[in-house]
Enzyme design. Sequence first.
Site, mmCIF file in Angstrom:
data_model
loop_
_atom_site.group_PDB
_atom_site.id
_atom_site.type_symbol
_atom_site.label_atom_id
_atom_site.label_comp_id
_atom_site.label_asym_id
_atom_site.label_seq_id
_atom_site.Cartn_x
_atom_site.Cartn_y
_atom_site.Cartn_z
ATOM 1 N N HIS A 235 65.936 92.824 -16.107
ATOM 2 C CA HIS A 235 66.224 94.171 -15.575
ATOM 3 C C HIS A 235 65.050 94.709 -15.672
ATOM 4 O O HIS A 235 64.653 95.977 -16.119
ATOM 5 C CB HIS A 235 67.026 94.863 -16.857
ATOM 6 N N GLU B 52 76.718 89.695 -12.092
ATOM 7 C CA GLU B 52 76.130 88.933 -13.102
ATOM 8 C C GLU B 52 76.956 87.563 -13.311
ATOM 9 O O GLU B 52 76.519 86.559 -14.052
ATOM 10 C CB GLU B 52 75.865 89.784 -14.239
ATOM 11 N N HIS C 85 81.651 95.406 -14.547
ATOM 12 C CA HIS C 85 81.214 96.692 -15.228
ATOM 13 C C HIS C 85 80.508 97.514 -14.091
ATOM 14 O O HIS C 85 80.028 96.731 -12.976
ATOM 15 C CB HIS C 85 80.237 96.771 -16.362
ATOM 16 N N HIS D 176 75.715 90.308 -21.908
ATOM 17 C CA HIS D 176 74.447 90.402 -22.679
ATOM 18 C C HIS D 176 74.017 92.028 -22.773
ATOM 19 O O HIS D 176 72.987 92.321 -22.555
ATOM 20 C CB HIS D 176 73.183 89.606 -22.036
#
Length: 282
Positions: A59, A240, A193, A12
């Site tokens: 977030h 995630e 990441h 996402h």
Amino acid sequence: MARITAGVGTSHVPAIGAAIDLGKTGEDYWKPVFAGYDWSKDWIASQKPDVVILVYNDHASAFDMKFIPTFAIGCGERFAPADEGWGPRPVPDVIGHPDLAWHIAQSLILDEFDMTIINEMTVDHGLTVPLSLMFGQPEAWPVKVIPLAVNVVTYPPPTGNRCWALGEAIRRAVESFPEDLNVQVWGTGGMSHQLQGPRAGLINAAWDNMFLDGLIGEGDALRHIPHIEYLRETGSEGIEMVMWLIMRGALGPLTHCLHRHYHVPASNTAVGHIVLEPVTGD
């Protein structure tokens, strides 16, 4: 009864949403990313799900350090896109399914999962980018969405095993809902990441593809991967991927892969995408 017919896993990345909103999807840099979703757009148009249970992480839009739910389910009728500092994305409001959401919340809590029930919140790129990848830019989303937010931002996040078990409990909850509904479960976020520090920009394609392999078939080894392995192998934001395990757990013991896509890079991360269907033996 309601039934879970498919699972979708996807990154996402916020830059993907910006590329869509700014009309950059045809640029050379972005073409390979979006090409991997062409099949999925055709497929979901043919499947016509009634409801998507969309697992994502906030977030610091709806939640912040004042309030950190491990698992939160959106039971409201409508969720507007969040302003993440540069204005809300130009996408439609998300329309919920309160009857099913409240049923799932009740079932999960009685199944001993301590869910936080949210009736009003905005939803950020973690939820809206997957919708854009799968549905494009419609005037209204062609599916009702139940947001399921997972804390993978602030330590401690839930374990992969707990996420997989939550998916199993969601399956039980959906199958006990009396209305005839075609339900999909999406797990979003990742893949490998890291956004800060000396390892910023880390991408581990071999580990990412091992993870995608593990979602297929009947194995459940992914549920036992410890937090430290995610951190070491996939960077600080790779955690995630535990949200994909909620999707996988909801599909039952055996899955079949319909479509798979992996591309590096998009912004400073890897993009992963998979479409699975449960194999029930019926």
